[in-house]
Design a protein around this motif. Sequence first.
Motif, PDB file in Angstrom:
ATOM      1  N   ILE A   3      -3.414   6.742  14.108  1.00  0.00           N
ATOM      2  CA  ILE A   3      -3.663   8.189  13.732  1.00  0.00           C
ATOM      3  C   ILE A   3      -2.742   8.921  13.645  1.00  0.00           C
ATOM      4  O   ILE A   3      -2.192   9.722  12.803  1.00  0.00           O
ATOM      5  CB  ILE A   3      -4.611   8.838  14.699  1.00  0.00           C
ATOM      6  N   LEU A   4      -1.458   8.424  14.347  1.00  0.00           N
ATOM      7  CA  LEU A   4       0.006   9.181  14.342  1.00  0.00           C
ATOM      8  C   LEU A   4       0.637   8.661  12.885  1.00  0.00           C
ATOM      9  O   LEU A   4       1.226   9.754  12.309  1.00  0.00           O
ATOM     10  CB  LEU A   4       0.669   8.540  15.386  1.00  0.00           C
ATOM     11  N   LYS A   5       0.429   7.760  12.420  1.00  0.00           N
ATOM     12  CA  LYS A   5       0.837   7.532  10.903  1.00  0.00           C
ATOM     13  C   LYS A   5       0.249   8.180  10.024  1.00  0.00           C
ATOM     14  O   LYS A   5       0.691   8.964   9.169  1.00  0.00           O
ATOM     15  CB  LYS A   5       0.753   5.884  10.976  1.00  0.00           C
ATOM     16  N   ALA A   6      -1.029   8.551  10.180  1.00  0.00           N
ATOM     17  CA  ALA A   6      -1.733   9.376   9.180  1.00  0.00           C
ATOM     18  C   ALA A   6      -1.474  10.867   9.209  1.00  0.00           C
ATOM     19  O   ALA A   6      -1.245  11.343   8.104  1.00  0.00           O
ATOM     20  CB  ALA A   6      -3.300   9.399   9.715  1.00  0.00           C
ATOM     21  N   VAL A   7      -0.984  11.194  10.463  1.00  0.00           N
ATOM     22  CA  VAL A   7      -0.419  12.595  10.640  1.00  0.00           C
ATOM     23  C   VAL A   7       1.092  12.525   9.790  1.00  0.00           C
ATOM     24  O   VAL A   7       1.297  13.648   9.252  1.00  0.00           O
ATOM     25  CB  VAL A   7       0.011  12.759  11.922  1.00  0.00           C
ATOM     26  N   LEU A   8       1.779  11.431   9.913  1.00  0.00           N
ATOM     27  CA  LEU A   8       3.116  11.348   9.200  1.00  0.00           C
ATOM     28  C   LEU A   8       2.992  11.387   7.955  1.00  0.00           C
ATOM     29  O   LEU A   8       3.680  12.121   7.053  1.00  0.00           O
ATOM     30  CB  LEU A   8       3.972  10.123   9.647  1.00  0.00           C
ATOM     31  N   PHE A   9       1.778  10.764   7.301  1.00  0.00           N
ATOM     32  CA  PHE A   9       1.645  10.580   5.968  1.00  0.00           C
ATOM     33  C   PHE A   9       0.908  12.005   5.593  1.00  0.00           C
ATOM     34  O   PHE A   9       1.430  12.597   4.341  1.00  0.00           O
ATOM     35  CB  PHE A   9       0.641   9.559   5.415  1.00  0.00           C
ATOM     36  N   GLY A  10       0.341  12.619   6.264  1.00  0.00           N
ATOM     37  CA  GLY A  10       0.111  13.971   5.650  1.00  0.00           C
ATOM     38  C   GLY A  10       0.741  15.062   5.872  1.00  0.00           C
ATOM     39  O   GLY A  10       1.217  15.867   4.947  1.00  0.00           O
ATOM     40  N   ILE A  11       2.124  15.055   6.708  1.00  0.00           N
ATOM     41  CA  ILE A  11       3.061  15.822   6.620  1.00  0.00           C
ATOM     42  C   ILE A  11       3.763  15.648   5.432  1.00  0.00           C
ATOM     43  O   ILE A  11       4.376  16.556   4.607  1.00  0.00           O
ATOM     44  CB  ILE A  11       4.017  15.851   8.027  1.00  0.00           C
ATOM     45  N   VAL A  12       3.977  14.477   5.150  1.00  0.00           N
ATOM     46  CA  VAL A  12       5.018  14.041   4.003  1.00  0.00           C
ATOM     47  C   VAL A  12       4.372  14.432   2.480  1.00  0.00           C
ATOM     48  O   VAL A  12       4.928  14.771   1.556  1.00  0.00           O
ATOM     49  CB  VAL A  12       5.206  12.495   3.673  1.00  0.00           C
ATOM     50  N   GLU A  13       2.930  14.163   2.454  1.00  0.00           N
ATOM     51  CA  GLU A  13       2.116  14.728   1.515  1.00  0.00           C
ATOM     52  C   GLU A  13       2.129  16.273   1.324  1.00  0.00           C
ATOM     53  O   GLU A  13       2.440  16.718   0.147  1.00  0.00           O
ATOM     54  CB  GLU A  13       0.608  14.258   1.504  1.00  0.00           C
ATOM     55  N   GLY A  14       2.051  16.767   2.300  1.00  0.00           N
ATOM     56  CA  GLY A  14       2.029  18.531   2.222  1.00  0.00           C
ATOM     57  C   GLY A  14       3.465  19.062   1.886  1.00  0.00           C
ATOM     58  O   GLY A  14       3.391  19.963   1.167  1.00  0.00           O
ATOM     59  N   TRP A  43      -5.686   1.856   1.053  1.00  0.00           N
ATOM     60  CA  TRP A  43      -4.618   2.267   0.704  1.00  0.00           C
ATOM     61  C   TRP A  43      -4.308   2.951  -0.685  1.00  0.00           C
ATOM     62  O   TRP A  43      -3.844   3.973  -0.743  1.00  0.00           O
ATOM     63  CB  TRP A  43      -3.257   1.223   0.987  1.00  0.00           C
ATOM     64  N   SER A  44      -4.695   2.135  -1.630  1.00  0.00           N
ATOM     65  CA  SER A  44      -4.764   2.726  -3.040  1.00  0.00           C
ATOM     66  C   SER A  44      -5.529   4.016  -3.049  1.00  0.00           C
ATOM     67  O   SER A  44      -5.023   5.135  -3.568  1.00  0.00           O
ATOM     68  CB  SER A  44      -5.272   1.639  -4.123  1.00  0.00           C
ATOM     69  N   MET A  45      -6.781   4.095  -2.530  1.00  0.00           N
ATOM     70  CA  MET A  45      -7.640   5.371  -2.748  1.00  0.00           C
ATOM     71  C   MET A  45      -7.336   6.344  -1.943  1.00  0.00           C
ATOM     72  O   MET A  45      -7.046   7.582  -2.143  1.00  0.00           O
ATOM     73  CB  MET A  45      -9.073   4.876  -1.940  1.00  0.00           C
ATOM     74  N   PHE A  46      -6.513   6.024  -0.398  1.00  0.00           N
ATOM     75  CA  PHE A  46      -5.838   6.869   0.490  1.00  0.00           C
ATOM     76  C   PHE A  46      -4.777   7.679  -0.269  1.00  0.00           C
ATOM     77  O   PHE A  46      -4.632   8.970   0.116  1.00  0.00           O
ATOM     78  CB  PHE A  46      -5.326   6.257   1.582  1.00  0.00           C
ATOM     79  N   LEU A  47      -4.101   7.066  -1.067  1.00  0.00           N
ATOM     80  CA  LEU A  47      -2.814   7.555  -1.766  1.00  0.00           C
ATOM     81  C   LEU A  47      -3.097   8.675  -2.752  1.00  0.00           C
ATOM     82  O   LEU A  47      -2.359   9.753  -2.700  1.00  0.00           O
ATOM     83  CB  LEU A  47      -1.895   6.394  -2.403  1.00  0.00           C
ATOM     84  N   VAL A  48      -4.509   8.768  -3.297  1.00  0.00           N
ATOM     85  CA  VAL A  48      -4.467   9.697  -4.173  1.00  0.00           C
ATOM     86  C   VAL A  48      -5.499  10.913  -3.334  1.00  0.00           C
ATOM     87  O   VAL A  48      -5.239  11.975  -3.567  1.00  0.00           O
ATOM     88  CB  VAL A  48      -5.633   9.045  -5.368  1.00  0.00           C
ATOM     89  N   VAL A  49      -6.693  10.374  -2.518  1.00  0.00           N
ATOM     90  CA  VAL A  49      -7.600  11.079  -1.932  1.00  0.00           C
ATOM     91  C   VAL A  49      -6.656  12.206  -1.036  1.00  0.00           C
ATOM     92  O   VAL A  49      -7.261  13.215  -0.875  1.00  0.00           O
ATOM     93  CB  VAL A  49      -8.761  10.292  -1.461  1.00  0.00           C
ATOM     94  N   LYS A 205     -11.225   8.026  -8.253  1.00  0.00           N
ATOM     95  CA  LYS A 205     -10.633   6.813  -7.304  1.00  0.00           C
ATOM     96  C   LYS A 205     -11.864   6.619  -6.309  1.00  0.00           C
ATOM     97  O   LYS A 205     -11.860   5.412  -5.889  1.00  0.00           O
ATOM     98  CB  LYS A 205      -9.423   7.442  -6.502  1.00  0.00           C
ATOM     99  N   ILE A 206     -12.410   7.489  -5.696  1.00  0.00           N
ATOM    100  CA  ILE A 206     -13.537   7.451  -4.646  1.00  0.00           C
ATOM    101  C   ILE A 206     -14.799   6.410  -5.462  1.00  0.00           C
ATOM    102  O   ILE A 206     -15.310   5.682  -4.866  1.00  0.00           O
ATOM    103  CB  ILE A 206     -14.057   8.740  -4.252  1.00  0.00           C
ATOM    104  N   VAL A 207     -15.176   6.970  -6.759  1.00  0.00           N
ATOM    105  CA  VAL A 207     -16.127   6.371  -7.549  1.00  0.00           C
ATOM    106  C   VAL A 207     -15.824   4.820  -7.499  1.00  0.00           C
ATOM    107  O   VAL A 207     -16.676   3.999  -7.386  1.00  0.00           O
ATOM    108  CB  VAL A 207     -16.452   7.034  -8.773  1.00  0.00           C
ATOM    109  N   LYS A 208     -14.604   4.670  -8.018  1.00  0.00           N
ATOM    110  CA  LYS A 208     -14.093   3.179  -8.296  1.00  0.00           C
ATOM    111  C   LYS A 208     -14.121   2.529  -6.786  1.00  0.00           C
ATOM    112  O   LYS A 208     -14.805   1.212  -6.945  1.00  0.00           O
ATOM    113  CB  LYS A 208     -12.533   3.230  -8.807  1.00  0.00           C
ATOM    114  N   PHE A 209     -13.834   3.050  -5.801  1.00  0.00           N
ATOM    115  CA  PHE A 209     -13.696   2.329  -4.669  1.00  0.00           C
ATOM    116  C   PHE A 209     -15.220   2.064  -4.052  1.00  0.00           C
ATOM    117  O   PHE A 209     -15.445   0.965  -3.705  1.00  0.00           O
ATOM    118  CB  PHE A 209     -13.196   3.265  -3.519  1.00  0.00           C
ATOM    119  N   CYS A 228      -5.700  14.174   5.345  1.00  0.00           N
ATOM    120  CA  CYS A 228      -5.987  15.323   4.498  1.00  0.00           C
ATOM    121  C   CYS A 228      -6.049  16.765   5.171  1.00  0.00           C
ATOM    122  O   CYS A 228      -5.382  17.599   4.661  1.00  0.00           O
ATOM    123  CB  CYS A 228      -7.590  15.076   3.972  1.00  0.00           C
ATOM    124  N   ILE A 229      -6.173  16.830   6.457  1.00  0.00           N
ATOM    125  CA  ILE A 229      -6.342  18.011   7.260  1.00  0.00           C
ATOM    126  C   ILE A 229      -4.819  18.272   7.645  1.00  0.00           C
ATOM    127  O   ILE A 229      -4.445  19.417   7.371  1.00  0.00           O
ATOM    128  CB  ILE A 229      -6.991  17.667   8.915  1.00  0.00           C
TER     129      ILE A 229
END
Length: 275
Positions: A3-14, A43-49, A205-209, A228-229
Amino acid sequence: MEILKAVLFGIVEGITEWLPISSTGHMILLEEFVQLDVTPEFWSMFLVVIQLGAIMAVVMLYWNRIFPFRFGGGRLIRKDVCSMWVKVIVGCIPAVVIGLPFDDLFEELFYNYKTIAIALIVFGIAFIVIENRKKKPKMRNIAQITLPVAFMIGIFQLIAGIFPGTSRSGSTIVGGLLLGVSRTASAEFTFFMAIPVMFGASLLKIVKFIMEGVSVSGMEWAILAVGCIVAFVVSVLVIRFLMDYIKRHNFKVFAWYRILLGILVLAYFMVFAKP
């Protein structure tokens, strides 16, 4: 920890989705050092969604500028907003016709550190060259952008979709400046073009997934939700910062950052890349 990693990725994305420094490039580079404990398909889906969080920030901040209907007295349809959306749709044509159908191919061919580094450097130089021209913009707001100019900006957006590290916002802003659009109008048009492109890319991406029948764990859904949040909250702050910043400054600071980062990426992987 995930979850902490997800927070980091969210910060970088934002941060990187709206600054002209490449969100996908930064996310791929971050993954070299911080790996989520998820399947490659997720991961491939996460990178887009995860971009959905970022785009919702635009929808919230610019709702009064993008919603085409008016309730109450007067006209029910806002012609100026409808005209803006026509330009956005025209600008999205290249990405829809070429970018979406060949997305998997482009990902296979170009999603690597060399492409990212070269794109960072090339578009960083492009920013400096264009800013040094110091020509007065012919189009100071979106209302003055013509349909041919909108389509040409869409070509620049397509380039970003093909080559990670280019930056979708960076590419379209460079295109706008090159075509005579002001910094503010280029940035805002970039934000509005991102709405259908990101929603469309995420949905695809979600449909393909789902069609691939990949199972998703509860932790993976939590990682996606948190990313996302966080991306949404950070994007709100970054968009406000950027629009205030470009009223008084040019894009050269981002250009030099891109060039420096590109050089560091090339140097790092030349030294530490696995044979």
